[in-house]
Design an enzyme around this catalytic site. Structure first.
Site, PDB file in Angstrom:
ATOM      1  N   ASP A  47       0.851  -1.200   0.000  1.00  9.39           N
ATOM      2  CA  ASP A  47       0.000   0.000   0.000  1.00  9.39           C
ATOM      3  C   ASP A  47       0.883   1.246   0.000  1.00  9.39           C
ATOM      4  O   ASP A  47       1.545   1.556   0.986  1.00  9.39           O
ATOM      5  CB  ASP A  47      -0.898   0.004   1.237  1.00  9.39           C
ATOM      6  CG  ASP A  47      -1.872   1.170   1.216  1.00  9.39           C
ATOM      7  OD1 ASP A  47      -2.954   1.022   0.621  1.00  9.39           O
ATOM      8  OD2 ASP A  47      -1.538   2.248   1.763  1.00  9.39           O
ATOM      9  N   TYR A  52       3.268   9.704  -0.409  1.00  9.97           N
ATOM     10  CA  TYR A  52       4.362   9.132   0.394  1.00  9.97           C
ATOM     11  C   TYR A  52       5.729   9.336  -0.266  1.00  9.97           C
ATOM     12  O   TYR A  52       6.754   9.122   0.370  1.00  9.97           O
ATOM     13  CB  TYR A  52       4.145   7.631   0.659  1.00  9.97           C
ATOM     14  CG  TYR A  52       2.818   7.258   1.282  1.00  9.97           C
ATOM     15  CD1 TYR A  52       2.006   8.222   1.885  1.00  9.97           C
ATOM     16  CD2 TYR A  52       2.367   5.948   1.278  1.00  9.97           C
ATOM     17  CE1 TYR A  52       0.777   7.876   2.440  1.00  9.97           C
ATOM     18  CE2 TYR A  52       1.149   5.600   1.840  1.00  9.97           C
ATOM     19  CZ  TYR A  52       0.359   6.570   2.411  1.00  9.97           C
ATOM     20  OH  TYR A  52      -0.854   6.220   2.959  1.00  9.97           O
ATOM     21  N   LYS A  77      -2.568   5.955  -4.498  1.00  9.06           N
ATOM     22  CA  LYS A  77      -3.671   6.895  -4.211  1.00  9.06           C
ATOM     23  C   LYS A  77      -3.422   8.240  -4.887  1.00  9.06           C
ATOM     24  O   LYS A  77      -2.278   8.681  -5.002  1.00  9.06           O
ATOM     25  CB  LYS A  77      -3.793   7.109  -2.690  1.00  9.06           C
ATOM     26  CG  LYS A  77      -3.693   5.823  -1.890  1.00  9.06           C
ATOM     27  CD  LYS A  77      -3.939   6.006  -0.412  1.00  9.06           C
ATOM     28  CE  LYS A  77      -3.601   4.728   0.338  1.00  9.06           C
ATOM     29  NZ  LYS A  77      -2.183   4.600   0.730  1.00  9.06           N
ATOM     30  N   HIS A 110      -7.336   9.670  -2.191  1.00  4.06           N
ATOM     31  CA  HIS A 110      -6.714   9.605  -0.859  1.00  4.06           C
ATOM     32  C   HIS A 110      -7.571  10.254   0.236  1.00  4.06           C
ATOM     33  O   HIS A 110      -7.711   9.706   1.328  1.00  4.06           O
ATOM     34  CB  HIS A 110      -5.334  10.272  -0.929  1.00  4.06           C
ATOM     35  CG  HIS A 110      -4.357   9.778   0.083  1.00  4.06           C
ATOM     36  ND1 HIS A 110      -3.012   9.687  -0.166  1.00  4.06           N
ATOM     37  CD2 HIS A 110      -4.516   9.341   1.360  1.00  4.06           C
ATOM     38  CE1 HIS A 110      -2.395   9.212   0.913  1.00  4.06           C
ATOM     39  NE2 HIS A 110      -3.289   9.003   1.855  1.00  4.06           N
ATOM     40  N   LYS A 234       2.830  -0.920   8.855  1.00  2.00           N
ATOM     41  CA  LYS A 234       4.128  -0.409   8.362  1.00  2.00           C
ATOM     42  C   LYS A 234       5.207  -0.722   9.379  1.00  2.00           C
ATOM     43  O   LYS A 234       5.006  -0.539  10.585  1.00  2.00           O
ATOM     44  CB  LYS A 234       4.016   1.102   8.165  1.00  2.00           C
ATOM     45  CG  LYS A 234       5.337   1.817   7.883  1.00  2.00           C
ATOM     46  CD  LYS A 234       6.023   2.334   9.142  1.00  2.00           C
ATOM     47  CE  LYS A 234       7.401   2.932   8.878  1.00  2.00           C
ATOM     48  NZ  LYS A 234       8.110   3.301  10.127  1.00  2.00           N
ATOM     49  N   SER A 235       6.351  -1.174   8.914  1.00  5.19           N
ATOM     50  CA  SER A 235       7.527  -1.255   9.779  1.00  5.19           C
ATOM     51  C   SER A 235       8.775  -1.272   8.922  1.00  5.19           C
ATOM     52  O   SER A 235       8.775  -1.828   7.825  1.00  5.19           O
ATOM     53  CB  SER A 235       7.482  -2.509  10.660  1.00  5.19           C
ATOM     54  OG  SER A 235       8.655  -2.542  11.456  1.00  5.19           O
ATOM     55  N   ARG A 240       9.965  -6.974  13.193  1.00  2.26           N
ATOM     56  CA  ARG A 240       8.535  -6.614  13.251  1.00  2.26           C
ATOM     57  C   ARG A 240       7.816  -6.919  11.933  1.00  2.26           C
ATOM     58  O   ARG A 240       6.638  -7.294  11.938  1.00  2.26           O
ATOM     59  CB  ARG A 240       8.386  -5.129  13.579  1.00  2.26           C
ATOM     60  CG  ARG A 240       8.828  -4.779  14.987  1.00  2.26           C
ATOM     61  CD  ARG A 240       8.831  -3.270  15.146  1.00  2.26           C
ATOM     62  NE  ARG A 240       9.125  -2.862  16.503  1.00  2.26           N
ATOM     63  CZ  ARG A 240       9.311  -1.588  16.854  1.00  2.26           C
ATOM     64  NH1 ARG A 240       9.232  -0.629  15.945  1.00  2.26           N
ATOM     65  NH2 ARG A 240       9.564  -1.283  18.106  1.00  2.26           N
ATOM     66  N   ASN A 244       4.581  -9.193  12.217  1.00  2.00           N
ATOM     67  CA  ASN A 244       3.262  -8.736  11.766  1.00  2.00           C
ATOM     68  C   ASN A 244       2.664  -9.656  10.707  1.00  2.00           C
ATOM     69  O   ASN A 244       1.452  -9.624  10.471  1.00  2.00           O
ATOM     70  CB  ASN A 244       3.358  -7.310  11.205  1.00  2.00           C
ATOM     71  CG  ASN A 244       3.747  -6.291  12.259  1.00  2.00           C
ATOM     72  OD1 ASN A 244       3.668  -6.562  13.452  1.00  2.00           O
ATOM     73  ND2 ASN A 244       4.176  -5.112  11.828  1.00  2.00           N
TER      74      ASN A 244
END
Ligand code: NAP
Length: 283
Positions: A47, A52, A77, A110, A234-235, A240, A244
């Site tokens: 995503d 971003y 987006k 968005h 997110k990481s 992690r 996740n």
């Protein structure tokens, strides 16, 4: 129980992996490595967004992964400065060019920006319908749309959004918007699923995680998927990213689901901007 990410069906007949990897606030220089790691672990859904600033690096990581384009579900987006139809067309071309892809699996508006563009997000939506018709967006959806915004699309547009990507986590369950989605066949994608870490110190969640021998992040992500929502934590921390991903080999019982549900603080739990008033347009 095997740890396999399910694909779930969208209202247009396409499918989406229920767990993905989010890249908000990952610096462009760190993005290809993080996405590459996620793809190696088994994530098949990324995503991103024009906002971003890391679409190019997402595309780079997908190409470097050795996976075929069809094996990875990619979302981007439309940024807030491009809602006018011709701007939206140009922005979508730029997104595809940055990713170096000839189609997106999912493209979203968005933010609705109801106080901008004379309150008109419908003509923007109709341009996304175009992208779906010409095959360059397999699915189209919205993000941060409130119930009145969705009602307006239902009254004035042809295509029902496949998803609505909204803030949701144990402190802000966002139930009214989710309920509208359930009733109208719009899947909810939960952004900031662990509230950017703010739920991780919650005593109830720590207690549940301890009983199950899981981490708080895993318990919360599991709660989202059992609610039927799509998540993409997110990481940039390798351990992690792996942690996740391991949320499909255990289950929460009804009592635990309700305990987590009871942490909802309503509007007070919202961490991000309120979509009714958010009007940020990048310079
Ligand atoms: N449509 C929208 O308006 C919108 C808005 C916000 C987000 N999103 C999407 O949703 C995605 C996820 O939301 P988000 O990035 O805001 O927040 P999030 O996924 O809820 O949380 C990310 C934060 O939690 C930390 N973290 C991740 N996994 C962890 C774990 N297992 N244990 C402890 N800490 C952990 C990360 O730190 P490290 O990176 O340091 O490990 C990072 O600081 C975004 O990347 C983006 O794709 C969309």
């Amino acid at each position: 129980m095997a740890n396999t990410t399910p694909d779930i069906s969208l209202n247009d007949g396409n499918t989406i992996p229920q767990l993905g990897f989010g890249v908000f606030q990952i610096e462009p220089k760190d993005t290809a490595e993080a996405v590459g790691r996620a793809l190696k672990i088994g994530y098949r859904h990324i995503d991103t967004a024009e906002m971003y600033g890391n679409e190019a690096e997402v595309g780079q990581a997908v190409r470097a992964s050795g996976l075929s384009r069809g094996e990875v579900f990619v979302t981007s987006k439309l940024n807030n400065g491009f809602h006018r139809p011709d701007d939206a067309r140009r922005a979508f071309d730029s997104t595809l060019a940055a990713l170096r892809m000839d189609y997106l699996d999912l493209f979203l508006i968005h933010w609705p920006l109801p106080t901008r563009y004379d309150g008109d997000f419908v003509s923007t939506w109709k341009v996304l319908e175009e992208f779906q018709r010409d095959g360059r967006a397999r699915s189209v959806g919205v993000s941060n749309f409130q119930v009145p915004h969705l009602e307006r699309l239902a009254a004035e547009a042809d295509v029902v959004p496949a998803v609505n990507q909204i803030e949701a986590h144990p402190y802000f369950a966002n139930e009214e918007v989710r309920a509208y989605g359930r009733a109208h066949n719009i899947l909810t994608e939960a952004w900031s699923p662990i509230a950017q870490g703010k739920v991780l110190h919650d005593p109830t969640l720590i207690d549940i995680a301890g009983q199950l021998g899981r981490t708080v992040a895993q318990v919360v992500l599991r709660w989202h998927v059992q609610r039927g929502d799509i998540v993409f934590p997110k990481s940039t921390t390798p351990s992690r990213i792996e942690e996740n991903f391991r949320i499909f080999d255990f289950e929460l019982d009804d009592v635990t689901m309700d305990r987590i549900g009871s942490l909802d603080r309503g509007e007070a739990g919202r961490q991000g901007p309120n979509p009714d008033t958010f009007d940020y347009v990048p310079a």
